[in-house]
Design an enzyme around this catalytic site. Structure first.
Site, PDB file in Angstrom:
ATOM      1  N   GLY A  15       0.844  -1.226  -0.070  1.00  0.00           N
ATOM      2  CA  GLY A  15      -0.035   0.117  -0.023  1.00  0.00           C
ATOM      3  C   GLY A  15       0.845   1.090  -0.189  1.00  0.00           C
ATOM      4  NE  ARG A  76      -0.852  -4.959  -0.312  1.00  0.00           N
ATOM      5  CZ  ARG A  76      -1.840  -3.937  -0.094  1.00  0.00           C
ATOM      6  NH1 ARG A  76      -2.884  -3.930  -0.586  1.00  0.00           N
ATOM      7  NH2 ARG A  76      -1.712  -3.098   0.971  1.00  0.00           N
ATOM      8  N   GLY A 106       5.775  -2.019   3.689  1.00  0.00           N
ATOM      9  CA  GLY A 106       5.311  -2.580   4.951  1.00  0.00           C
ATOM     10  C   GLY A 106       5.929  -3.890   5.131  1.00  0.00           C
ATOM     11  CG  ASP A 107       3.889  -6.510   7.927  1.00  0.00           C
ATOM     12  OD1 ASP A 107       3.234  -6.076   7.045  1.00  0.00           O
ATOM     13  OD2 ASP A 107       3.304  -6.962   8.818  1.00  0.00           O
ATOM     14  N   GLY A 108       4.658  -6.749   4.775  1.00  0.00           N
ATOM     15  CA  GLY A 108       4.772  -8.050   3.654  1.00  0.00           C
ATOM     16  C   GLY A 108       5.975  -7.572   2.530  1.00  0.00           C
ATOM     17  CB  THR A 130       2.647   1.120   6.196  1.00  0.00           C
ATOM     18  OG1 THR A 130       1.235   0.894   6.482  1.00  0.00           O
ATOM     19  CG2 THR A 130       3.513   0.723   7.377  1.00  0.00           C
ATOM     20  CB  ILE A 131      -1.463   5.223   6.312  1.00  0.00           C
ATOM     21  CG1 ILE A 131      -2.238   4.181   6.059  1.00  0.00           C
ATOM     22  CG2 ILE A 131      -0.798   6.103   5.220  1.00  0.00           C
ATOM     23  CD1 ILE A 131      -3.579   4.818   5.750  1.00  0.00           C
ATOM     24  CG  ASP A 132      -2.109   0.239   8.284  1.00  0.00           C
ATOM     25  OD1 ASP A 132      -2.880   1.259   7.999  1.00  0.00           O
ATOM     26  OD2 ASP A 132      -2.291  -0.733   7.620  1.00  0.00           O
ATOM     27  CG  ASP A 134       1.359  -2.378  10.408  1.00  0.00           C
ATOM     28  OD1 ASP A 134       2.081  -1.694   9.543  1.00  0.00           O
ATOM     29  OD2 ASP A 134       0.324  -3.097  10.075  1.00  0.00           O
ATOM     30  NE  ARG A 167     -28.387  13.564  11.255  1.00  0.00           N
ATOM     31  CZ  ARG A 167     -28.657  14.167   9.880  1.00  0.00           C
ATOM     32  NH1 ARG A 167     -27.551  14.436   9.126  1.00  0.00           N
ATOM     33  NH2 ARG A 167     -29.720  13.914   9.558  1.00  0.00           N
ATOM     34  CG  MET A 174      -7.734   2.432   5.372  1.00  0.00           C
ATOM     35  SD  MET A 174      -6.359   2.898   4.190  1.00  0.00           S
ATOM     36  CE  MET A 174      -7.433   2.453   3.043  1.00  0.00           C
ATOM     37  NE  ARG A 176      -5.477  -5.642   5.674  1.00  0.00           N
ATOM     38  CZ  ARG A 176      -5.057  -5.479   4.074  1.00  0.00           C
ATOM     39  NH1 ARG A 176      -5.969  -5.596   3.233  1.00  0.00           N
ATOM     40  NH2 ARG A 176      -3.667  -5.189   4.097  1.00  0.00           N
ATOM     41  CE  LYS A 218     -18.953  14.561  26.147  1.00  0.00           C
ATOM     42  NZ  LYS A 218     -17.858  13.417  25.970  1.00  0.00           N
ATOM     43  CD  GLN A 260      -8.452   6.510   6.657  1.00  0.00           C
ATOM     44  OE1 GLN A 260      -8.295   6.225   7.916  1.00  0.00           O
ATOM     45  NE2 GLN A 260      -9.326   5.697   5.931  1.00  0.00           N
TER      46      GLN A 260
HETATM   47  O1  F6P Z   1      -1.596   0.329   3.822  1.00  0.00           O
HETATM   48  C1  F6P Z   1      -2.187  -0.372   4.654  1.00  0.00           C
HETATM   49  C2  F6P Z   1      -4.018  -0.293   4.363  1.00  0.00           C
HETATM   50  O2  F6P Z   1      -3.930   1.235   4.533  1.00  0.00           O
HETATM   51  C3  F6P Z   1      -4.675  -0.878   5.342  1.00  0.00           C
HETATM   52  O3  F6P Z   1      -4.964  -0.071   6.629  1.00  0.00           O
HETATM   53  C4  F6P Z   1      -5.730  -1.219   4.606  1.00  0.00           C
HETATM   54  O4  F6P Z   1      -6.607  -2.276   5.262  1.00  0.00           O
HETATM   55  C5  F6P Z   1      -5.351  -1.529   3.547  1.00  0.00           C
HETATM   56  O5  F6P Z   1      -4.039  -0.970   3.389  1.00  0.00           O
HETATM   57  C6  F6P Z   1      -6.016  -1.675   2.108  1.00  0.00           C
HETATM   58  O6  F6P Z   1      -5.493  -1.947   1.317  1.00  0.00           O
HETATM   59  P1  F6P Z   1      -5.770  -1.943  -0.486  1.00  0.00           P
HETATM   60  O7  F6P Z   1      -5.486  -0.450  -0.876  1.00  0.00           O
HETATM   61  O8  F6P Z   1      -5.177  -3.006  -1.221  1.00  0.00           O
HETATM   62  O9  F6P Z   1      -7.525  -2.342  -0.266  1.00  0.00           O
END
Ligand code: F6P
Length: 328
Positions: A15, A76, A106-108, A130-132, A134, A167, A174, A176, A218, A260
């Site tokens: 990603g 990927r 990222g880790d992959g 990676t934005i995550d 992680d 509301r 994001m 996962r 609230k 995001q």
């Molecule tokens: O880059 C990591 C991530 O943003 C996850 O948070 C998200 O679940 C995933 O990528 C989405 O991946 P794709 O763009 O392949 O749908």
């Protein structure tokens, strides 16, 4: 004694994230600074298999420090998961005279790099993108800070309409497998509750919290939910569930999705990318291989790729407590 490095390849994989371009720029210019050649590899490992290479000099990365996405494109690659695919990729690198590889991802992507290094003894260096956020071995991955700012900006806007209509908004962000975005952006945007994959807070706690918030006066609320949270319901099912329990609530769902991942990187991400790129290239030139370049206590640090892949980037539990206190 390691082989003299004359040419380094750089690719982005998995990603995309804001700051990847700034990292490519840093790798290319650090190579130029040390008088070695640099080659951009398009579409990650897939481009390596197909020999999709382009020589890059300092001028080929002009005006990209501020750009989101990745000029090298990302993918990927399923083929790279096969021995045949990796053999082809290795042959292409050798034919092109590329002596070492910088992998931004990222880790992959790091798992691919590590396997490649083990199979062919090929020098690799990882930069976490990676934005995550992680990845073990770095407090920040490229794109995390930018994504947080994007999410906070979006929730600020949602809050305007939420409070105008009294509301409750469920905002899915994001993540996962990781709740870093939800937790940090949730606190930054003043969320009532934050649901993350690392912790199953339970449906009852969520209802209790909404009950309390209503009782305390609230009139509108924001709940931030990481896409991989473990509460057992997706965001739309959660909306139905809350409505069943609180028919008086007017609820809307907003899924922020891939916005995001886009946008101009924050200053933090640009500086981080520049620092990590320099360290990645200079570490390769020092004969190091199979490491990830990260940031720990604001110092650039190397972590063995194996640890970066296997280790777990824990969420800061104190943030959960801070969030609780902030919703008083
Ligand atoms: O880059 C990591 C991530 O943003 C996850 O948070 C998200 O679940 C995933 O990528 C989405 O991946 P794709 O763009 O392949 O749908």
């Amino acid at each position: 004694m390691s082989k003299t490095i004359k040419k380094i390849g750089v690719l982005t994989s998995g990603g995309d994230s804001p700051g990847m371009n700034a990292a490519i720029r840093s790798v290319v210019r650090t190579c130029a600074y040390h008088n070695i050649e640099c080659v951009g590899i398009y579409r990650g490992y897939q481009g390596m298999i197909e020999g999709d290479f382009k020589e890059m000099g300092p001028r080929s990365v002009n005006n990209i420090v501020n750009k989101g996405g990745t000029i090298l494109k990302s993918a990927r690659s399923k083929e790279f998961m096969t021995v045949e695919g990796r053999k082809k990729a290795h042959e292409n690198l050798v034919d092109a005279g590329i002596d070492a590889l910088v992998v931004i991802g990222g880790d992959g992507s790091f798992t691919g790099a590590e396997v490649f290094n083990n199979e062919f003894g090929y020098p690799v260096m990882g930069i976490p993108g990676t934005i995550d956020n992680d990845i073990f071995g770095t407090s920040h991955t490229l794109g995390f800070d930018t994504a947080l700012n994007t999410v906070v900006d979006c929730i600020d806007k949602i809050r305007d309409t939420a409070s105008s209509h009294n509301r409750l908004f469920l905002v899915e962000v994001m993540g996962r497998d990781a709740g870093h975005i939800a937790l940090n952006a949730g606190i930054g945007a003043g969320a009532e509750e934050i649901l993350i994959p690392e912790e199953d807070l339970g449906l009852e706690r969520l209802l209790e919290s909404l009950r309390r918030s209503k009782a305390s006066g609230k009139s509108s609320s924001i709940v931030v939910i990481a896409e991989g949270d473990k509460i057992g319901k997706n965001v739309f099912e959660l909306k139905d569930y809350i409505e069943e329990n609180f028919p008086e609530y007017d609820i809307r769902v907003s899924v922020l999705g891939h916005m995001q991942r886009g946008g101009s990187p924050s200053c933090y991400d640009r500086v981080l990318a520049s620092r990590l790129g320099v360290k990645a290239v200079e570490s390769i030139l020092e004969g190091k291989s199979n490491f990830m370049v990260g940031i720990i206590n604001d110092k650039v640090a190397l972590t063995p790729l194996e640890q970066a892949i296997k280790g777990h980037s824990e969420i800061d539990r104190e943030l959960l407590r801070v969030s609780d206190i902030m919703t008083t």
